[in-house]
Enzyme design. Structure first.
Site, mmCIF file in Angstrom:
data_model
loop_
_atom_site.group_PDB
_atom_site.id
_atom_site.type_symbol
_atom_site.label_atom_id
_atom_site.label_comp_id
_atom_site.label_asym_id
_atom_site.label_seq_id
_atom_site.Cartn_x
_atom_site.Cartn_y
_atom_site.Cartn_z
ATOM 1 N N HIS A 124 93.038 51.647 64.269
ATOM 2 C CA HIS A 124 93.178 50.284 63.747
ATOM 3 C C HIS A 124 94.372 50.145 62.802
ATOM 4 O O HIS A 124 94.960 49.068 62.688
ATOM 5 C CB HIS A 124 91.902 49.857 63.011
ATOM 6 C CG HIS A 124 90.702 49.768 63.922
ATOM 7 N ND1 HIS A 124 89.431 49.564 63.471
ATOM 8 C CD2 HIS A 124 90.599 49.874 65.276
ATOM 9 C CE1 HIS A 124 88.591 49.543 64.494
ATOM 10 N NE2 HIS A 124 89.278 49.742 65.595
ATOM 11 N N LEU A 369 82.816 55.233 65.707
ATOM 12 C CA LEU A 369 83.886 54.746 66.591
ATOM 13 C C LEU A 369 85.259 55.089 66.036
ATOM 14 O O LEU A 369 86.281 54.745 66.611
ATOM 15 C CB LEU A 369 83.760 53.233 66.783
ATOM 16 C CG LEU A 369 82.455 52.776 67.452
ATOM 17 C CD1 LEU A 369 82.306 51.266 67.373
ATOM 18 C CD2 LEU A 369 82.420 53.215 68.895
ATOM 19 N N PHE A 370 85.296 55.739 64.897
ATOM 20 C CA PHE A 370 86.506 56.365 64.347
ATOM 21 C C PHE A 370 87.670 55.390 64.153
ATOM 22 O O PHE A 370 88.844 55.766 64.347
ATOM 23 C CB PHE A 370 86.949 57.547 65.233
ATOM 24 C CG PHE A 370 85.789 58.362 65.741
ATOM 25 C CD1 PHE A 370 84.908 58.959 64.850
ATOM 26 C CD2 PHE A 370 85.560 58.502 67.093
ATOM 27 C CE1 PHE A 370 83.824 59.685 65.303
ATOM 28 C CE2 PHE A 370 84.474 59.228 67.558
ATOM 29 C CZ PHE A 370 83.603 59.814 66.661
ATOM 30 N N CYS A 371 87.364 54.147 63.774
ATOM 31 C CA CYS A 371 88.428 53.149 63.543
ATOM 32 C C CYS A 371 89.355 53.027 64.746
ATOM 33 O O CYS A 371 90.565 52.804 64.593
ATOM 34 C CB CYS A 371 89.238 53.480 62.288
ATOM 35 S SG CYS A 371 88.299 53.290 60.788
ATOM 36 N N ALA A 372 88.788 53.220 65.930
ATOM 37 C CA ALA A 372 89.564 53.025 67.162
ATOM 38 C C ALA A 372 88.596 52.405 68.164
ATOM 39 O O ALA A 372 88.361 52.939 69.244
ATOM 40 C CB ALA A 372 90.126 54.340 67.659
#
Ligand code: PMP
Length: 443
Positions: A124, A369-372
């Protein structure tokens, strides 16, 4: 001894003696396997900072001896980072707070009418800062070649008269896969665009050469590079940065400030890195990054890369033998990657699985979701929903990520593989419940 047989980590980090309690009784040494979020501090970085701390002083404007010493060290840190990144002679190194900060800074320096191209697979921090620009999101490619072709097509379709910027990651924070940065840079330049490399996950694991990759800018974070003191870097071409309004307005960025007779104010801004470093800079953070760059360079990336490849092989081989585990990949199982792997486990919600790894094995990984979000959604083939109740499999809504690096001993990844095998075979030994959307062990 060949590096592939090293059982201990090549670089000592803090926390290697820390033990954590297990819910099942006893304590074990903590296995920090969440390097992709933040790596532990290198012992060397910690020692260098401690040795410098008594000499710390304000930089640039102080007349005292320690101010001058600190100014020298701060500017030397800039040169060390430039050397680490193999920058061109006229590149600028700006100290920021993080990769996110660096990319936001660059977003504020885009020329009028600039078009931005990003793959939906980005973090992100690379997807979102381009407010005010026309942004084209490219679909997730399924091979490095597809990525280059897709970018070429998109750039060829654009109005050739407008400036353009491509933002691409060097290594994915979800799959760890390496992106074809050199080829993407060549494609960008062939179409008159510029390119910024998000090296947040690449720089800690791989040499990054601005010249060799021929990228225009590089961004990375100290806390992922074993230097968690609140600093990051944006390095690269000076022209857009010089032409832009300062990222922050204030002291340090301004050369002269004059009140006009009509009540207005004339400000002459600095042109170099200081233009975007208003306020008192994070000298210790910059010094820590330079120390980490020196430590990685001295250890030698040949050794570090070979050793990390060995750890990746151990994890991949271990997980491949567990049919219930699916490792996520965009470019295929054998694609080269850094020490970052995400996976889903049949029969477990990711939150439950990560909680059990921590509570029952003393292993720290990450789930989510690991900022993706768009990438993980694509990899999982569905819409992400809630993390899933403990014990109630949520299907493939989120993933578990394991990540490691130069401070990881063999034992940590071996324990991880054994733990995954046991949890899948025998199930969790403890009871868990959901609190605020997260799975936690029952006390
Ligand atoms: N890009 C990538 C590929 C990342 O993995 C991260 C952090 N997870 C970032 C950007 C943002 O880094 P920071 O949080 O240090 O700004």
């Amino acid at each position: 001894m060949p590096c592939s047989t090293l059982a201990t980590a090549p670089l000592p980090v803090l926390g290697r003696d820390v033990t954590v309690p297990l819910v099942t009784g006893g304590e074990v040494p903590y296995a920090a396997l969440d390097y992709a979020a933040s790596a532990p501090a290198l012992q060397r970085v910690w020692d260098d900072v401690a040795a410098y701390a008594p000499y710390y002083g304000s930089v640039h404007r102080g007349a005292g001896h320690l101010s001058q010493l600190s100014t020298d060290l701060f500017e030397k840190a800039r040169r060390t980072v430039a050397g680490f990144l193999d920058c061109r002679a006229d590149d600028q190194v700006v100290f920021t707070r993080s990769t996110t900060d660096s990319l936001n800074l660059l977003a504020g320096a885009l020329p009028e009418g600039c078009q931005v191209f990003v793959f939906e697979t980005e973090h992100h921090a690379a997807l979102l800062p381009w407010k005010g620009a026309r942004v084209t999101w490219l679909d997730a490619p399924r091979s490095p070649l597809q990525a280059v072709r897709a970018l070429e097509r998109a750039l060829a379709d654009r109005d050739p008269g407008t400036p353009a910027l491509v933002c691409v990651t060097g290594a994915s924070n979800v799959t760890g896969e390496l992106w074809p940065v050199r080829e993407l840079a060549a494609a960008a330049h062939a179409h008159g665009a510029r390119i910024v490399l998000d090296a947040a996950q690449l720089a800690p694991h791989h040499p990054v050469s601005v010249r060799d990759l021929d990228v225009d800018w590089v961004a990375f974070s100290g806390h992922k590079l074993y230097a968690p003191f609140g600093s990051g870097v944006l390095a690269g071409r000076a022209d857009w940065l010089r032409a832009a309004e300062p990222y922050l307005a204030g002291g340090g960025a301004s050369r002269t400030v004059t009140r006009r007779r009509d009540g207005g104010v004339d400000v002459e801004w600095h042109e170099g890195a200081a233009r975007h470093e208003a306020g008192s800079p994070n000298v210790i953070g910059a010094y820590a990054i330079a120390s980490a760059c020196a430590a990685l360079t001295e250890a030698g990336f040949d050794t570090l890369v070979a050793r990390e490849r060995h750890l990746v092989d151990v994890v991949r081989a271990g997980l491949a033998g567990i049919p219930e585990v699916r490792v996520l990949s965009l470019f295929g199982d054998d694609a080269p990657r850094v020490g970052v792997l995400s996976f889903v486990v049949e029969g477990f919600s990711s939150s439950h699985f990560a909680a059990a790894l921590s509570a029952e094995y003393g292993i720290g990984v990450r789930d989510g979701l690991f900022c993706a979000h768009p990438l993980v959604r694509t990899l999982l083939g569905g819409e992400p929903g809630t993390r899933g109740e403990c014990g109630a499999p949520a299907g493939a809504l989120h993933a578990v990520r394991v990540s490691f690096g130069a401070g990881t001993p063999d034992e940590h990844v071996e324990r991880f593989v054994n733990a995954v095998r046991e949890l899948v075979r025998d199930g969790a030994r403890w009871r868990y419940r959901t609190v605020d959307g997260r799975c936690v062990p029952e006390v």
